[in-house]
Design an enzyme around this catalytic site. Sequence first.
Site, PDB file in Angstrom:
ATOM      1  N   PRO A   7       0.765  -1.132  -0.045  1.00 10.40           N
ATOM      2  CA  PRO A   7      -0.006   0.031  -0.138  1.00 10.40           C
ATOM      3  C   PRO A   7       0.904   1.225   0.015  1.00 10.40           C
ATOM      4  O   PRO A   7       2.068   1.180   0.468  1.00 10.40           O
ATOM      5  CB  PRO A   7      -0.864  -0.172   1.448  1.00 10.40           C
ATOM      6  CG  PRO A   7       0.153  -0.887   2.301  1.00 10.40           C
ATOM      7  CD  PRO A   7       0.899  -1.823   1.258  1.00 10.40           C
ATOM      8  N   MET A   8       0.248   2.303  -0.456  1.00  8.10           N
ATOM      9  CA  MET A   8       0.911   3.665  -0.257  1.00  8.10           C
ATOM     10  C   MET A   8      -0.154   4.582   0.134  1.00  8.10           C
ATOM     11  O   MET A   8      -1.198   4.795  -0.659  1.00  8.10           O
ATOM     12  CB  MET A   8       1.651   4.296  -1.547  1.00  8.10           C
ATOM     13  CG  MET A   8       2.714   3.319  -1.934  1.00  8.10           C
ATOM     14  SD  MET A   8       3.507   3.720  -3.689  1.00  8.10           S
ATOM     15  CE  MET A   8       3.738   5.505  -3.687  1.00  8.10           C
ATOM     16  N   GLU A   9       0.345   5.210   1.453  1.00  9.13           N
ATOM     17  CA  GLU A   9      -0.832   6.059   2.062  1.00  9.13           C
ATOM     18  C   GLU A   9      -1.446   7.298   1.003  1.00  9.13           C
ATOM     19  O   GLU A   9      -0.155   7.826   0.676  1.00  9.13           O
ATOM     20  CB  GLU A   9      -0.285   6.635   3.314  1.00  9.13           C
ATOM     21  CG  GLU A   9      -1.475   7.524   3.955  1.00  9.13           C
ATOM     22  CD  GLU A   9      -2.721   6.454   4.556  1.00  9.13           C
ATOM     23  OE1 GLU A   9      -3.605   7.145   5.166  1.00  9.13           O
ATOM     24  OE2 GLU A   9      -2.604   5.528   4.613  1.00  9.13           O
ATOM     25  N   CYS A  98       5.391   1.848   9.588  1.00 12.64           N
ATOM     26  CA  CYS A  98       5.174   3.190   9.156  1.00 12.64           C
ATOM     27  C   CYS A  98       5.982   4.339   9.714  1.00 12.64           C
ATOM     28  O   CYS A  98       5.998   4.379  10.958  1.00 12.64           O
ATOM     29  CB  CYS A  98       3.522   3.603   9.261  1.00 12.64           C
ATOM     30  SG  CYS A  98       3.012   5.147   8.760  1.00 12.64           S
ATOM     31  N   LYS A 139       4.287  -6.516   9.263  1.00 14.35           N
ATOM     32  CA  LYS A 139       5.598  -5.794   8.442  1.00 14.35           C
ATOM     33  C   LYS A 139       6.218  -4.972   9.129  1.00 14.35           C
ATOM     34  O   LYS A 139       5.897  -4.261  10.152  1.00 14.35           O
ATOM     35  CB  LYS A 139       4.782  -4.964   7.301  1.00 14.35           C
ATOM     36  CG  LYS A 139       5.963  -4.275   6.243  1.00 14.35           C
ATOM     37  CD  LYS A 139       5.244  -3.500   5.189  1.00 14.35           C
ATOM     38  CE  LYS A 139       6.287  -2.890   4.264  1.00 14.35           C
ATOM     39  NZ  LYS A 139       5.830  -1.851   3.419  1.00 14.35           N
ATOM     40  N   ASN A 199      11.624  -6.327   0.964  1.00 14.14           N
ATOM     41  CA  ASN A 199      10.832  -4.835   0.707  1.00 14.14           C
ATOM     42  C   ASN A 199      11.602  -3.846   0.627  1.00 14.14           C
ATOM     43  O   ASN A 199      12.699  -3.861   1.545  1.00 14.14           O
ATOM     44  CB  ASN A 199       9.552  -4.764   1.375  1.00 14.14           C
ATOM     45  CG  ASN A 199       8.780  -3.439   1.054  1.00 14.14           C
ATOM     46  OD1 ASN A 199       8.777  -2.723   1.962  1.00 14.14           O
ATOM     47  ND2 ASN A 199       8.561  -3.115  -0.238  1.00 14.14           N
ATOM     48  N   GLY A 223       6.200  -1.581  -4.174  1.00 16.62           N
ATOM     49  CA  GLY A 223       5.149  -0.441  -3.995  1.00 16.62           C
ATOM     50  C   GLY A 223       5.461   0.776  -4.976  1.00 16.62           C
ATOM     51  O   GLY A 223       4.832   0.804  -5.928  1.00 16.62           O
ATOM     52  N   ARG A 224       6.402   1.648  -4.552  1.00 13.26           N
ATOM     53  CA  ARG A 224       6.654   2.627  -5.395  1.00 13.26           C
ATOM     54  C   ARG A 224       7.273   2.480  -6.793  1.00 13.26           C
ATOM     55  O   ARG A 224       6.778   2.852  -7.536  1.00 13.26           O
ATOM     56  CB  ARG A 224       7.642   3.742  -4.728  1.00 13.26           C
ATOM     57  CG  ARG A 224       7.222   4.493  -3.500  1.00 13.26           C
ATOM     58  CD  ARG A 224       8.276   5.174  -3.002  1.00 13.26           C
ATOM     59  NE  ARG A 224       9.384   4.450  -2.668  1.00 13.26           N
ATOM     60  CZ  ARG A 224      10.835   4.931  -2.370  1.00 13.26           C
ATOM     61  NH1 ARG A 224      10.944   6.250  -2.505  1.00 13.26           N
ATOM     62  NH2 ARG A 224      11.805   4.129  -1.994  1.00 13.26           N
TER      63      ARG A 224
END
Length: 316
Positions: A7-9, A98, A139, A199, A223-224
């Site tokens: 995910p990416m907030e 996070c 995570k 990751n 993700g990115r």
Amino acid sequence: MRILLAPMEGLLDFRLRDILTQVGGYDECVSEFIRVNDTLLPSHRFYRYVPELYEGCRTKSGVPVKVQLLGSDPNCMAENASKVASLGAYGIDINFGCPAPTVNRNRGGAALLKEPDLMFTIVKTIRSAVPKTIPVTAKMRLGYESTEQALVCAKALEEGGAEEIVVHARTKTDGYKPPAYWDWIHKIRSVVEVPVVANGEIWTVEDAKRCREVSGCTDIMIGRGAVANPMLALLIRGNKNQNLAWEEIKGILFQYWRNLEPSMETKSRIGRIKQWLHYLSLQYPEAKEEFETVKRFTNLETFEKYLGSTSPTLAV
């Protein structure tokens, strides 16, 4: 090899999950974190973040989605995990990574890496509250300010009952600055028996290959890199040998706009498109030019005319 979509907030949410899993290459997704404080959340909160719960907790292309929770109260976390499990969650993931200051100030995310005993208790309490058929995973990062307790934290997660650990190979203090320290993932693998997923800083096929070699992991999470190149997972798998053409990317942008339209005002939608174009510009020079055009748009009609010049069909 399994490839997980991170995910990416504020960007890689259920709307973009839908797009990227349609492009393909992913075995599993993880939702944006759902913050748990001191109350049992209503069902609609879980459905808001993970509307896939309505469809067996899978994206439209059939990719399963784990629901990620963030918080520091073991009992409250367990109650909410049990609740979302009853709604049909495919799996429960716990956020210990996070790096956002607002999250960390409230004893959440990476801040918990300073308290491995609490990490153990959170995982154990959640595992006890969730049916055995539903996996509980976690995570983590390598630490808060240093890697001093990285191995201790990983062992705490395993002993608490986490069935898989995703390791973002940087500390909280490192943020997202290169490099990622994949060698530390290898060290973590040496002290735990549960599967570990690598990751961090995987932008290309070569990055993925090197990450797997250095970390020793079979599985990776991106993700990115996935946002910058929607084809990345397929390229890593060897299912494709070249990127999408820019006109095909514009078609994907059109479909993303349509995904945003039902629940987001025009200004916020344009902001999301700008964010995605920013990442796409790392791979596509055209995206930088389009960003300069898009940032001047002020209304729905102009933006739709721009995107509507391209077929909205995903061409992959």
